[in-house]
Each structure stands twice: as structure tokens, then as C-alpha cells.
Motif scaffolding. Structure first.
Motif, PDB file in Angstrom:
ATOM      1  N   ASP A 188       0.916  -1.149  -0.046  1.00 12.19           N
ATOM      2  CA  ASP A 188      -0.267  -0.068  -0.070  1.00 12.19           C
ATOM      3  C   ASP A 188       0.854   1.366   0.001  1.00 12.19           C
ATOM      4  O   ASP A 188       2.002   1.084  -0.145  1.00 12.19           O
ATOM      5  CB  ASP A 188      -0.802   0.016   1.212  1.00 12.19           C
ATOM      6  CG  ASP A 188      -0.284   0.220   2.552  1.00 12.19           C
ATOM      7  OD1 ASP A 188       0.877   0.203   2.666  1.00 12.19           O
ATOM      8  OD2 ASP A 188      -1.038   0.159   3.678  1.00 12.19           O
ATOM      9  N   PHE A 189       0.348   2.464   0.163  1.00 10.83           N
ATOM     10  CA  PHE A 189       1.165   3.755   0.103  1.00 10.83           C
ATOM     11  C   PHE A 189       2.244   3.761   1.208  1.00 10.83           C
ATOM     12  O   PHE A 189       3.119   4.480   0.923  1.00 10.83           O
ATOM     13  CB  PHE A 189      -0.068   4.934   0.191  1.00 10.83           C
ATOM     14  CG  PHE A 189       0.453   6.131  -0.189  1.00 10.83           C
ATOM     15  CD1 PHE A 189       0.429   6.390  -1.503  1.00 10.83           C
ATOM     16  CD2 PHE A 189       0.889   6.990   0.809  1.00 10.83           C
ATOM     17  CE1 PHE A 189       1.009   7.563  -2.119  1.00 10.83           C
ATOM     18  CE2 PHE A 189       1.497   8.349   0.155  1.00 10.83           C
ATOM     19  CZ  PHE A 189       1.229   8.515  -1.168  1.00 10.83           C
ATOM     20  N   THR A 190       1.932   2.892   2.473  1.00  8.88           N
ATOM     21  CA  THR A 190       3.129   3.166   3.272  1.00  8.88           C
ATOM     22  C   THR A 190       4.647   2.702   2.663  1.00  8.88           C
ATOM     23  O   THR A 190       5.607   2.687   3.390  1.00  8.88           O
ATOM     24  CB  THR A 190       2.728   2.213   4.507  1.00  8.88           C
ATOM     25  OG1 THR A 190       2.647   1.112   4.337  1.00  8.88           O
ATOM     26  CG2 THR A 190       1.535   2.865   5.142  1.00  8.88           C
ATOM     27  N   PRO A 217      -4.206  -4.079  -2.844  1.00  4.28           N
ATOM     28  CA  PRO A 217      -3.159  -3.762  -1.867  1.00  4.28           C
ATOM     29  C   PRO A 217      -3.096  -4.532  -0.497  1.00  4.28           C
ATOM     30  O   PRO A 217      -4.008  -4.846   0.208  1.00  4.28           O
ATOM     31  CB  PRO A 217      -3.620  -2.112  -1.417  1.00  4.28           C
ATOM     32  CG  PRO A 217      -4.342  -1.965  -2.872  1.00  4.28           C
ATOM     33  CD  PRO A 217      -5.438  -3.169  -2.852  1.00  4.28           C
ATOM     34  N   LEU A 261      -2.623  -4.590   2.732  1.00  4.42           N
ATOM     35  CA  LEU A 261      -2.992  -3.299   3.665  1.00  4.42           C
ATOM     36  C   LEU A 261      -2.458  -3.838   5.183  1.00  4.42           C
ATOM     37  O   LEU A 261      -2.121  -2.965   6.081  1.00  4.42           O
ATOM     38  CB  LEU A 261      -4.553  -2.981   3.911  1.00  4.42           C
ATOM     39  CG  LEU A 261      -4.835  -2.250   2.797  1.00  4.42           C
ATOM     40  CD1 LEU A 261      -6.670  -2.245   2.957  1.00  4.42           C
ATOM     41  CD2 LEU A 261      -4.497  -1.002   2.312  1.00  4.42           C
ATOM     42  N   HIS A 313      -3.538  -1.884   8.182  1.00  4.71           N
ATOM     43  CA  HIS A 313      -3.668  -0.121   7.928  1.00  4.71           C
ATOM     44  C   HIS A 313      -4.868   0.297   7.351  1.00  4.71           C
ATOM     45  O   HIS A 313      -5.818  -0.839   6.639  1.00  4.71           O
ATOM     46  CB  HIS A 313      -2.456   0.036   6.701  1.00  4.71           C
ATOM     47  CG  HIS A 313      -1.071  -0.122   7.119  1.00  4.71           C
ATOM     48  ND1 HIS A 313       0.117  -0.301   6.286  1.00  4.71           N
ATOM     49  CD2 HIS A 313      -0.537  -0.482   8.318  1.00  4.71           C
ATOM     50  CE1 HIS A 313       0.935  -0.497   6.983  1.00  4.71           C
ATOM     51  NE2 HIS A 313       0.841  -0.681   8.283  1.00  4.71           N
ATOM     52  N   MET A 367      -6.416   2.664   1.126  1.00  2.00           N
ATOM     53  CA  MET A 367      -5.777   3.792   0.283  1.00  2.00           C
ATOM     54  C   MET A 367      -6.877   4.445  -0.248  1.00  2.00           C
ATOM     55  O   MET A 367      -8.067   4.177  -0.648  1.00  2.00           O
ATOM     56  CB  MET A 367      -5.030   3.069  -0.945  1.00  2.00           C
ATOM     57  CG  MET A 367      -3.872   2.443  -0.345  1.00  2.00           C
ATOM     58  SD  MET A 367      -2.868   1.713  -1.670  1.00  2.00           S
ATOM     59  CE  MET A 367      -2.262   3.090  -2.734  1.00  2.00           C
ATOM     60  N   SER A 368      -6.629   5.751  -0.259  1.00  2.00           N
ATOM     61  CA  SER A 368      -7.641   6.806  -0.948  1.00  2.00           C
ATOM     62  C   SER A 368      -7.447   6.864  -2.153  1.00  2.00           C
ATOM     63  O   SER A 368      -6.583   6.421  -2.784  1.00  2.00           O
ATOM     64  CB  SER A 368      -7.301   8.189  -0.208  1.00  2.00           C
ATOM     65  OG  SER A 368      -6.242   8.719  -0.593  1.00  2.00           O
ATOM     66  N   GLN A 373      -4.213   8.548  -3.012  1.00  2.00           N
ATOM     67  CA  GLN A 373      -3.192   7.666  -2.990  1.00  2.00           C
ATOM     68  C   GLN A 373      -2.913   6.752  -3.900  1.00  2.00           C
ATOM     69  O   GLN A 373      -1.649   6.307  -4.282  1.00  2.00           O
ATOM     70  CB  GLN A 373      -3.115   7.049  -1.362  1.00  2.00           C
ATOM     71  CG  GLN A 373      -3.011   7.857  -0.274  1.00  2.00           C
ATOM     72  CD  GLN A 373      -3.248   7.160   0.955  1.00  2.00           C
ATOM     73  OE1 GLN A 373      -4.003   6.347   1.038  1.00  2.00           O
ATOM     74  NE2 GLN A 373      -2.611   7.700   2.049  1.00  2.00           N
ATOM     75  N   PHE A 374      -3.983   6.145  -4.344  1.00  2.00           N
ATOM     76  CA  PHE A 374      -3.992   4.997  -5.292  1.00  2.00           C
ATOM     77  C   PHE A 374      -3.419   5.523  -6.599  1.00  2.00           C
ATOM     78  O   PHE A 374      -2.426   5.219  -7.354  1.00  2.00           O
ATOM     79  CB  PHE A 374      -5.549   4.562  -5.514  1.00  2.00           C
ATOM     80  CG  PHE A 374      -5.254   3.213  -6.472  1.00  2.00           C
ATOM     81  CD1 PHE A 374      -5.313   1.929  -5.849  1.00  2.00           C
ATOM     82  CD2 PHE A 374      -5.574   3.424  -7.689  1.00  2.00           C
ATOM     83  CE1 PHE A 374      -5.409   0.945  -7.019  1.00  2.00           C
ATOM     84  CE2 PHE A 374      -5.799   2.389  -8.486  1.00  2.00           C
ATOM     85  CZ  PHE A 374      -5.723   1.092  -8.001  1.00  2.00           C
ATOM     86  N   GLU A 422       3.174  10.101   3.750  1.00  2.00           N
ATOM     87  CA  GLU A 422       3.212   8.835   3.924  1.00  2.00           C
ATOM     88  C   GLU A 422       3.133   8.213   5.385  1.00  2.00           C
ATOM     89  O   GLU A 422       2.415   7.111   5.479  1.00  2.00           O
ATOM     90  CB  GLU A 422       4.891   8.305   3.674  1.00  2.00           C
ATOM     91  CG  GLU A 422       4.994   6.894   3.588  1.00  2.00           C
ATOM     92  CD  GLU A 422       6.538   6.782   3.137  1.00  2.00           C
ATOM     93  OE1 GLU A 422       7.037   5.383   3.199  1.00  2.00           O
ATOM     94  OE2 GLU A 422       7.183   7.736   2.532  1.00  2.00           O
TER      95      GLU A 422
END
Length: 427
Positions: free
Chosen positions: A42-44, A72, A74, A77, A80-81, A84-85, A274
Motif C-alpha cells: 500500500d501507500f506506506t 493492496p 494493507l 492499515h 488507500m484513498s 493515494q492510489f 506517507e
């Protein structure tokens, strides 16, 4: 199947080389592909370069008439928005994203036996573990599961990715909770930066016994991001454990910083895009604790941190118990049912404390300073801390401030592990 690509220089693999690597990987999948499930970070893990790789995969598959879904990894977590995606995966339609729910979306594949747990933890943990995974991974309508991940030092498993991306990233509560507690009980200093740790052996067992018959291919990256620019030093694709081992060797070279002396003052910056919680932001604690001197200080510049946990329950427990140290949390764990039922949070509280060895101070603007102090951290206004230590002017590594103070600066704690050689050699 094993395909390895390593960059010749420090600039890393080019986009053209990565795109060709993706093409070759898909060509050697060994089966006609009509539907593919892609499981990326994911975005992290933005700096994994998984975003570009997934975008390449998606378009190459679509060109061949294959439908691709993105799930993703996750873990616990937040989802994801849309923003972010898009930032991570480019022009892939947001509607192709599936959201993993670690409490409800999973099925059990089998049990990692207690006898195995006792053996690999030196008797520290004896409970069996349910190997749970998102139901979509086992959906036979998917011709291929493509697990994309970044190998980097990790506080729970030692080195991230491979089977962890599946059994934690899209896994269930029992595996997530127990694996985190095993790591906490065994001791993160004995784990970080290493391959065959007790937690990794849990994932290896689950992989070998419960997932080997599924068509899964791993694509593992090793990256750095000096000044925010991603450099992909290696890409390792295949369906064997050697894929992980090759990536681990390169990551140990690229992502571990061995220091000749301890750090008295460490300043870490958390990019607000992040890091929005201490759950994520405490990577600043995990990844530096083996480099900071007794009595030293870790200052975390955290302009985007606005909460503690990634969900309501985790946030509630962090606020209630705080980062009060390994010994205290283990005592509380023995008698508090809500910690026993949320082992991942209990482990996080252990990992996020310095056990009184050094001070941890957050520079914050989006969470009240008194709330930060309430969970056991020091707190100062972000603006004040950033004036004293302006992240835009500091360079990674040792810096001498105008008044003569020496600090060690880290612009992104997620991309490495910092270790005092003497402390590491003594373990």
C-alpha cells in the motif's frame, strides 16, 4: 521459476529495464492468463517502486485481454484513498482496487503447529497459529496471483516481503497478531536485518504447507530513495525462496547503515504524505534504536501525524496503555484481555518504546502535544522543531548545526536500518 535483475550502477534499473523484466516475468507464468490478482504494497511502501511495476503489469495484461484486479497488502492499515492510489499506481482505474479487511475477508488454510512455534522461538511461544489469507487469493478464477513487494529491514520479520506480503499483508487477525507478538517476545534487536528469524520461519512454514499449489509469482524490489528519488537496485521474480534470499542479500548491502559510533541526537523526518499515525511513524524508533546511545534523544519531525492507531480499536488501546516499555506491556498482556485479543497492538507498544534507554520526542502540529505526552512520548511544536532542524537544509547522515551541535539526520526511516557496529556485534 527465477529471474533476477541487478543494476550496474547506483542509479538503479531504468524504467525500460523494469518494464522488460515485468514482460519476461508474465511470459514465463506458464499458463494462459485471463484473470490476474495483483497484491502490491500500500501507500506506506510508496518508495518500493511497486507502483510503477504494478502499472506496467496492469497495462501489459490488459493489452493481452487479461483482467487484472489490485488488492493492496494493507495488513491492519487504513484503505488507500483515491489520491493515494493514483499517486502510487498511476492511471490504473481506481475501481480495479479491492480493499482487504483483515478481520472479515479471510479464510483459514491450516495451522502452524505449537510444536513448531516452540522449536523456532527457543521455547518462548508455544501456541499454534492459524494461517489465514484473503479469500480472493484462493479464488480459482484467478489464473495467477502476482505478489509485488519490497525487501527491506523489518522489525517483526527481519527482512520484509515474500510470504509476509500474503500472510500479513492480506492475512487475518491470528497470523498478524501472533507473528507480531513472537517478534516482540523474541526481541527485535535479534531479528532486524536478518533472514531466517522465527517470524520468517512461521511464514515459510505456512507458504510451504498451504500455498505451494496456488499459482503465485513474487516480484521483489530492493530500493533506495536519496532526496526522494526512487532507485531500484534489484528486481527478483519467481516462485521460490531463493528469490527472497537474493533480494535479502542485496537489501542488506543497500539498506543497512553500520555506524562506527553511537548517535547522541538523531533527527528523523516523516513525510506527511506517507506517515499520518504513530503506528507508522514509529519506524523512526524501530529502525534507529540499535544506533542511538544510552541517554541519547530521538527527535521525530512529524508534520502529518494526527492519530496513534490505524483503526479505532488500535488507537484506543495505544491511548489507554501507552508506549510504557517491554516489561510493563508483557505484565499487562498477562492479565488484560483486550491486549490478548489485540496482540498486534501489544507488540506495537513494545516496539515503540525505548525501554527508558533514550528519549523519544515528537514534533507535531496535527495532534495535541498533551495527547502525545499521554502515550509516553515527549512533544514539541513541529514549527519550533523544524526551525531548529530544518529538514530541507539537512543532509542524510551526520550534520553539524550552526551552534556546534552534532546530529544524525534521516529523511525516511522506512528505507533502512541504522546500527552501531559494536551493538550489533554484541548480539
Amino acid at each position: 521459476m527465477e529471474l533476477f535483475w541487478k543494476a550496474d550502477g547506483e542509479e538503479g534499473l531504468s524504467e525500460e529495464q523494469i518494464r522488460e523484466a515485468v514482460r519476461q516475468t508474465l511470459e514465463q507464468a506458464g499458463r494462459p492468463l485471463k484473470r490476474v490478482l495483483i497484491v502490491p504494497p500500500d501507500f506506506t511502501r510508496f518508495h518500493s517502486n511497486a507502483g510503477f511495476i504494478v502499472n506496467c503489469c496492469y497495462h501489459l495484461l490488459e493489452e493481452k485481454g487479461c483482467h487484472a484486479d489490485i488488492l493492496p497488502a494493507l495488513g491492519t492499515h487504513a484503505a488507500m484513498s483515491r489520491e493515494q492510489f493514483s499517486a502510487m499506481y498511476g492511471d490504473i482505474p481506481f475501481e480495479r482496487m479491492l480493499v482487504h479487511d483483515w478481520r472479515r475477508d479471510v479464510m483459514s488454510l491450516g495451522e502452524v503447529p505449537g510444536t513448531w512455534m516452540e522449536e523456532i522461538t527457543e521455547g518462548l511461544w508455544k501456541k499454534p497459529v492459524q494461517a489465514e489469507i484473503n479469500r480472493r487469493v484462493m479464488d480459482p478464477s484467478y489464473d495467477l496471483v502476482l505478489s509485488v513487494g519490497q525487501v527491506v529491514p523489518h522489525e517483526i520479520v527481519g527482512m520484509a516481503s515474500h510470504a509476509k506480503n500474503l500472510f500479513v499483508g492480506v492475512g487475518g487477525s491470528d497470523m498478524i497478531n501472533q507473528s507480531h507478538m513472537v517478534g516482540a517476545v523474541y526481541g527485535m534487536e535479534r531479528i532486524m536485518g536478518k533472514d531466517k528469524t522465527p517470524v520468517r520461519r512461521i511464514f515459510d512454514y505456512a507458504w510451504e504447507h498451504f500455498l505451494r499449489e496456488r499459482p503465485v509469482i513474487f516480484m521483489l524490489t530492493v530500493t533506495t530513495a536519496p532526496e526522494g528519488r526512487i532507485r531500484t537496485h534489484g528486481l527478483f521474480a519467481g516462485d521460490t525462496r531463493k528469490v527472497l534470499e537474493e533480494a535479502v542479500a542485496l537489501s542488506q548491502e543497500k539498506n543497512i547503515r553500520f555506524l562506527d559510533r553511537e548517535i547522541s541526537k538523531c533527527v528523523v523526518y516523516l513525510d506527511p504524505a506517507e506517515f499520518h499515525s504513530t503506528w507508522l511513524g514509529n519506524k523512526a524508533v524501530y529502525r534507529t534504536r540499535m544506533a542511538i546511545a544510552d541517554g541519547g534523544e530521538l527527535l521525530i519531525l512529524a508534520p502529518g501525524v494526527s492519530q496513534f492507531g490505524e483503526d479505532e480499536m488500535c488507537d484506543k488501546l495505544i491511548r489507554k496503555y501507552g508506549y510504557c516499555g517491554r516489561k510493563k506491556i508483557l505484565e499487562l498482556f498477562e492479565k488484560e484481555r483486550e491486549l490478548q485479543e489485540n496482540m498486534g497492538t501489544a507488540a506495537h507498544l513494545i516496539h515503540g518504546s525505548s525501554d527508558g534507554r533514550f528519549r523519544i520526542t515528537y514534533g507535531v502540529s496535527r495532534i495535541p502535544e498533551e495527547e502525545m505526552r499521554g502515550v509516553g512520548f515527549g512533544a514539541v511544536p513541529y514549527e519550533e522543531a523544524a526551525r531548529r532542524y530544518p529538514p530541507e537544509k539537512l543532509k542524510d547522515g551526520w550534520n553539524r548545526m550552526p551552534d556546534g551541535e552534532e546530529i544524525y539526520y534521516i529523511s525516511n526511516p522506512a528505507l533502512g536500518l541504522w546500527i552501531n557496529k559494536k551493538r550489533f556485534e554484541g548480539l
